[in-house]
Design a protein around this motif. Structure first.
Motif, PDB file in Angstrom:
ATOM      1  N   THR A 132      -3.724  -5.293  -5.462  1.00  0.00           N
ATOM      2  CA  THR A 132      -3.388  -4.715  -4.345  1.00  0.00           C
ATOM      3  C   THR A 132      -3.649  -5.203  -3.110  1.00  0.00           C
ATOM      4  N   THR A 159       4.504   1.571  -5.049  1.00  0.00           N
ATOM      5  CA  THR A 159       3.182   1.774  -5.165  1.00  0.00           C
ATOM      6  C   THR A 159       2.957   3.270  -5.793  1.00  0.00           C
ATOM      7  N   VAL A 162      -0.379   4.273  -8.025  1.00  0.00           N
ATOM      8  CA  VAL A 162      -1.146   3.658  -7.383  1.00  0.00           C
ATOM      9  C   VAL A 162      -2.231   4.505  -6.608  1.00  0.00           C
ATOM     10  N   ASP A 170      -0.279   0.121   1.856  1.00  0.00           N
ATOM     11  CA  ASP A 170      -0.729  -0.472   0.607  1.00  0.00           C
ATOM     12  C   ASP A 170       0.282  -1.354  -0.028  1.00  0.00           C
ATOM     13  N   VAL A 172       1.648  -3.337  -3.687  1.00  0.00           N
ATOM     14  CA  VAL A 172       1.002  -4.073  -4.996  1.00  0.00           C
ATOM     15  C   VAL A 172       1.496  -5.608  -4.977  1.00  0.00           C
TER      16      VAL A 172
END
Length: 539
Positions: A132, A159, A162, A170, A172
């Motif tokens: 990430t 995400t 996650v 955020d 990935v």
């Protein structure tokens, strides 16, 4: 492939049962049967998602959207990897499961927070791994281990599943040895997830101002604060940039100022909001992680809005760079600290590592970290290419040209070079867009051209090949148009301009807006500005 248990580093927190790993693939695509590792803040069904906190022991009920996408394409997860706890860190040392080190040096940090994923790929355990990247957590370990780290535009890869650090930021990400290895993984991962509130679909067309073929790279117009070994490697990277594309120098101050906002302003409070409750006393929480996250209690709601206003200002200034450049080139980090240096100053050393990475998601940029040779001491050195959101495809191609990997050329219709009123952001650019034109590339004319102001319905320049123009050429954009568009465009071209052959700095010749020879009036010569935009700015 090396056995995951035999690499001599705590790269993995959990290894999956061998029977599960050996499940037959139902796909015959490029990822069929390919093993991969998953950062342990991403759910894999039946396995606890610890985020490097041993007290989190509940098995995930289903795999994250990204993991399921890869499984549908035949890829096989083999284990969950170590990380800076709760993905809060860029060093790779903040884990009770052990400290990873760079694959190139037992004395130097691996980089984080996706430390285990990077080490697993660098040491040949898996061809690719998921990480990430909120503040650089995919790019920093890529740079410290000689890998390619791709941080897509926010929202392109779901995400969901996650464990969040900062949900609004955020991403990935992928860690691979080459850009070529990253392509099929990203093809599988990029899919709109309607159940992810932060998901965004990839637009059918590239955004305005994003070229299909990137050529112009912006680099800092002054020295950077780099450690000596990094500074030497950066100088070599700048020379390579000039060989790969066309270099322009820009002020990167707004980018660096935005980077400082992530932890020095109220944005850090998003971490407190989403996982602060997991940092209660009694849990096995890294003291530095607890200090950073719980320290966000000092910020108020007014502080949050002040930060948003400042970010909006910086974003507006920073995006102007992309009017004349396809991508920005920066080092990934200012240096490569040792484990001892991080232990002596865990907050300061970590904070410095985010100098050039923290801003990417705040400014809504996509990014690719690529290897850039070695420092004089033999450690890997990495740089990053940054571009506007949804420029992921062209940026990946540019990264491939950086590393010397093959790139499939984009389809060509009719190429038209423009140098004045039809440039992106100028009054007549809408005519090209209305006719189905898309920006193909940025560049310059070949040597020998001069630019003059010409009469007409609005301010515009004309290009003439006089033979004595500058060797560096004049700024142009090359647009890709449907064949029928030329016929529709011709009636809009007022004398003394017409379409004719125009030589470019890469040796090719395309159609372009050129002026009649009678326009060569020394009182109207603006060649010294180097381009129409610079002339307008300096007029």
């Amino acid at each position: 492939m090396k056995a995951a248990r035999e690499i001599g580093q705590p790269a993995f927190i959990t290894l999956l049962d061998e029977d599960r790993v050996r499940e037959p693939s139902t796909s015959d695509g490029p990822l069929a049967g390919v093993p991969f590792a998953v950062k342990d803040n991403i759910d894999v069904a039946g396995v606890p998602t610890t985020a490097a906190c041993p007290d989190l022991t509940t098995p995930a009920s289903e795999s994250a959207f990204a993991v399921r996408r890869l499984h549908e394409h035949g890829a096989v997860p083999i284990g969950k990897t170590n990380l800076d706890q709760f993905a809060t860190g860029l060093v790779g040392t903040r884990s009770p499961y052990g400290t990873c080190h760079s694959a190139a040096s037992v004395a130097h940090v691996s980089g984080g927070s996706s430390s285990g994923s990077a080490v697993a790929v660098a040491l040949g355990v898996v061809p690719f791994a998921l990480g990430t990247d909120t503040a650089g957590s995919g790019r920093v370990p890529a740079a410290f281990n000689g890998l390619v780290g791709v941080k897509p535009s926010r929202g392109l890869v779901s995400t969901r599943g996650v464990l969040p650090a900062c949900p609004s930021l955020d991403c990935v990400t992928t860690l691979t040895r080459t850009v070529t290895d990253a392509r099929p993984v990203l093809d599988a991962l990029i899919a709109h997830d309607a159940e992810d509130p932060y998901a965004r679909p990839m637009p059918a067309l590239l955004p305005a101002g994003v070229a299909r073929r990137m050529r112009v790279v912006a680099v800092p117009d002054g020295p950077l604060d780099l450690d000596p070994e990094h500074a030497q490697a950066w100088t070599a990277a700048l020379a390579h940039a000039a060989a790969v594309g066309q270099v322009v120098r820009v002020d990167v101050g707004p980018f660096l100022a935005a980077a400082r906002l992530l932890y020095e302003a109220a944005f850090v409070a998003e971490r407190l909001a989403v996982f602060g409750h997991l940092l209660e006393e009694g849990r096995q929480v890294d003291p530095t992680v607890r200090q950073i996250v719980l320290g966000a209690r000092r910020f108020s709601g007014a502080d949050a809005f002040s930060g948003l206003h400042e970010l909006a200002r910086l974003r507006s200034v920073a995006k102007r760079v992309f009017a004349g450049a396809d991508a920005v080139l920066l080092p990934v980090t200012p240096g490569h600290p040792t484990l001892a240096e991080v232990a002596a100053d865990p907050v300061g050393a970590n904070s410095r590592l985010g100098t050039f990475t923290n801003m990417a998601n705040l400014l809504d940029l996509c990014a690719v970290a690529v290897p850039a040779g070695q420092r004089p001491d033999g450690l890997p050195f990495g740089v990053q290419l940054l571009a506007p959101a949804f420029a992921d495809g062209p940026l990946l191609d540019f990264a491939a040209r950086w590393t010397g990997e093959p790139v499939e050329p984009p389809p060509v219709r009719t190429l038209l070079a423009v140098a004045g009123a039809h440039l992106t952001g100028q009054p007549a650019n809408a005519d090209l867009v209305r006719l189905g034109g898309v920006l193909h590339s940025r560049g310059r004319t070949g040597p020998g051209y001069r630019m003059y102001t010409v009469d007409g319905p609005f301010p515009r320049p004309g290009l003439l090949h006089t033979g004595d123009g500058p060797a560096a050429g004049i700024e142009v954009e090359v647009w890709d148009l449907p064949q029928a568009a030329l016929g529709a465009l011709l009636p809009t071209i007022a004398e003394p301009l017409h379409l004719g052959p125009l030589g470019l700095d890469d040796g090719s010749t395309v159609l372009g807006f050129v002026a009649d020879t009678g326009c060569a009036d020394s009182t109207r010569d603006i060649t010294a500005y180097g381009g129409w935009r610079a002339y307008l700015a300096g007029r």
